[in-house]
Scaffold this motif. Structure first.
Motif, PDB file in Angstrom:
ATOM      1  N   ILE A  91       0.849  -1.195   0.000  1.00  8.02           N
ATOM      2  CA  ILE A  91       0.000   0.000   0.000  1.00  8.02           C
ATOM      3  C   ILE A  91       0.882   1.241   0.000  1.00  8.02           C
ATOM      4  CG2 ILE A  91      -1.805   1.254   1.238  1.00  8.02           C
ATOM      5  CD1 ILE A  91      -2.657  -1.505   2.386  1.00  8.02           C
ATOM      6  N   ARG A  92       0.712   2.070  -1.036  1.00  9.71           N
ATOM      7  CA  ARG A  92       1.583   3.224  -1.245  1.00  9.71           C
ATOM      8  C   ARG A  92       1.520   4.220  -0.089  1.00  9.71           C
ATOM      9  NH1 ARG A  92       2.299   8.238  -3.779  1.00  9.71           N
ATOM     10  NH2 ARG A  92       4.031   8.258  -5.264  1.00  9.71           N
ATOM     11  N   SER A  93       0.337   4.415   0.502  1.00  8.71           N
ATOM     12  CA  SER A  93       0.187   5.404   1.565  1.00  8.71           C
ATOM     13  C   SER A  93       0.937   5.015   2.839  1.00  8.71           C
ATOM     14  CB  SER A  93      -1.292   5.649   1.874  1.00  8.71           C
ATOM     15  OG  SER A  93      -1.905   4.453   2.318  1.00  8.71           O
ATOM     16  N   ASP A  94       1.335   3.749   2.984  1.00 16.10           N
ATOM     17  CA  ASP A  94       2.108   3.298   4.151  1.00 16.10           C
ATOM     18  C   ASP A  94       3.589   3.639   4.029  1.00 16.10           C
ATOM     19  OD1 ASP A  94      -0.173   2.189   5.236  1.00 16.10           O
ATOM     20  OD2 ASP A  94       0.335   0.125   4.662  1.00 16.10           O
ATOM     21  N   ILE A  95       4.017   4.063   2.837  1.00 15.45           N
ATOM     22  CA  ILE A  95       5.446   4.251   2.557  1.00 15.45           C
ATOM     23  C   ILE A  95       5.730   5.729   2.325  1.00 15.45           C
ATOM     24  CG2 ILE A  95       7.319   3.641   0.963  1.00 15.45           C
ATOM     25  CD1 ILE A  95       5.671   1.071   0.389  1.00 15.45           C
ATOM     26  N   VAL A 130      14.181   4.625   2.357  1.00 14.68           N
ATOM     27  CA  VAL A 130      13.476   5.086   1.154  1.00 14.68           C
ATOM     28  C   VAL A 130      13.883   6.515   0.824  1.00 14.68           C
ATOM     29  CG1 VAL A 130      11.208   5.607   0.150  1.00 14.68           C
ATOM     30  CG2 VAL A 130      11.494   3.596   1.613  1.00 14.68           C
ATOM     31  N   LYS A 131      14.250   6.723  -0.443  1.00 13.21           N
ATOM     32  CA  LYS A 131      14.534   8.063  -0.949  1.00 13.21           C
ATOM     33  C   LYS A 131      13.366   8.547  -1.808  1.00 13.21           C
ATOM     34  CE  LYS A 131      17.800  10.713  -3.719  1.00 13.21           C
ATOM     35  NZ  LYS A 131      18.966  10.637  -4.604  1.00 13.21           N
ATOM     36  N   ASP A 132      12.924   7.709  -2.772  1.00  7.70           N
ATOM     37  CA  ASP A 132      11.832   8.072  -3.685  1.00  7.70           C
ATOM     38  C   ASP A 132      10.872   6.901  -3.816  1.00  7.70           C
ATOM     39  OD1 ASP A 132      13.074  10.554  -4.570  1.00  7.70           O
ATOM     40  OD2 ASP A 132      14.456   9.298  -5.704  1.00  7.70           O
ATOM     41  N   ILE A 133       9.585   7.219  -4.011  1.00  3.60           N
ATOM     42  CA  ILE A 133       8.576   6.207  -4.326  1.00  3.60           C
ATOM     43  C   ILE A 133       8.353   6.248  -5.831  1.00  3.60           C
ATOM     44  CG2 ILE A 133       6.196   5.459  -3.969  1.00  3.60           C
ATOM     45  CD1 ILE A 133       6.316   6.905  -1.242  1.00  3.60           C
ATOM     46  N   LEU A 134       8.517   5.099  -6.487  1.00  2.00           N
ATOM     47  CA  LEU A 134       8.456   5.056  -7.955  1.00  2.00           C
ATOM     48  C   LEU A 134       7.119   4.553  -8.488  1.00  2.00           C
ATOM     49  CD1 LEU A 134      12.041   3.665  -8.579  1.00  2.00           C
ATOM     50  CD2 LEU A 134      11.297   6.044  -8.489  1.00  2.00           C
ATOM     51  N   ARG A 139      13.123   3.729  -4.587  1.00  2.00           N
ATOM     52  CA  ARG A 139      14.578   3.905  -4.720  1.00  2.00           C
ATOM     53  C   ARG A 139      15.100   4.203  -3.320  1.00  2.00           C
ATOM     54  NH1 ARG A 139      14.728   7.798  -8.207  1.00  2.00           N
ATOM     55  NH2 ARG A 139      15.106   6.477  -9.998  1.00  2.00           N
ATOM     56  N   LEU A 140      16.138   3.473  -2.929  1.00  2.00           N
ATOM     57  CA  LEU A 140      16.754   3.685  -1.624  1.00  2.00           C
ATOM     58  C   LEU A 140      17.772   4.824  -1.712  1.00  2.00           C
ATOM     59  CD1 LEU A 140      17.435  -0.012  -0.553  1.00  2.00           C
ATOM     60  CD2 LEU A 140      15.428   1.400  -0.066  1.00  2.00           C
ATOM     61  N   THR A 141      18.216   5.312  -0.549  1.00  2.00           N
ATOM     62  CA  THR A 141      19.231   6.365  -0.528  1.00  2.00           C
ATOM     63  C   THR A 141      20.533   5.900  -1.165  1.00  2.00           C
ATOM     64  OG1 THR A 141      19.822   5.710   1.718  1.00  2.00           O
ATOM     65  CG2 THR A 141      18.293   7.553   1.500  1.00  2.00           C
ATOM     66  N   ARG A 184      11.234  -3.620  -4.924  1.00  2.00           N
ATOM     67  CA  ARG A 184       9.876  -3.609  -4.380  1.00  2.00           C
ATOM     68  C   ARG A 184       9.905  -3.881  -2.882  1.00  2.00           C
ATOM     69  NH1 ARG A 184       6.163  -2.839  -8.132  1.00  2.00           N
ATOM     70  NH2 ARG A 184       6.706  -3.322 -10.281  1.00  2.00           N
ATOM     71  N   VAL A 185       9.142  -3.076  -2.135  1.00  2.00           N
ATOM     72  CA  VAL A 185       9.119  -3.175  -0.673  1.00  2.00           C
ATOM     73  C   VAL A 185       8.437  -4.468  -0.240  1.00  2.00           C
ATOM     74  CG1 VAL A 185       8.284  -2.110   1.455  1.00  2.00           C
ATOM     75  CG2 VAL A 185       9.071  -0.666  -0.420  1.00  2.00           C
ATOM     76  N   LYS A 186       9.110  -5.210   0.621  1.00  3.65           N
ATOM     77  CA  LYS A 186       8.552  -6.440   1.203  1.00  3.65           C
ATOM     78  C   LYS A 186       8.210  -6.254   2.671  1.00  3.65           C
ATOM     79  CE  LYS A 186       8.557  -8.703  -2.525  1.00  3.65           C
ATOM     80  NZ  LYS A 186       7.278  -8.978  -3.169  1.00  3.65           N
TER      81      LYS A 186
END
Length: 66
Positions: free
Chosen positions: A5-9, A33-37, A50-52, A58-60
């Motif tokens: 769920i995008r809103s959790d990140i 997390v740096k950016d949500i793609l 994208r991480l720093t 993909r987030v697990k």
């Protein structure tokens, strides 16, 4: 929490992601997390970030409290 769920990140969260090349093995990579793609509100395989460190996957798992 899983990463579907995008809103959790959000930027700054500690997460575990699966890199594209690690999808067959499921090996997790830890980072911040740096950016949500991913633009859609949810994704069954996890939201792509994208991480720093510059790695993309993909987030697990979300390790920080939301």
């Amino acid at each position: 929490m899983n990463g579907q769920i995008r809103s959790d990140i959000r930027a700054g969260l500690e997460v575990d992601i699966v890199l594209k090349q690690d999808q067959p093995t499921g090996k997790l990579t830890h980072g911040i997390v740096k950016d949500i793609l991913t633009n859609s509100p949810r994704h069954p395989h996890g939201i792509k970030v994208r991480l720093t460190s510059g790695q993309v996957g993909r987030v697990k798992n979300i390790n920080s409290p939301a």
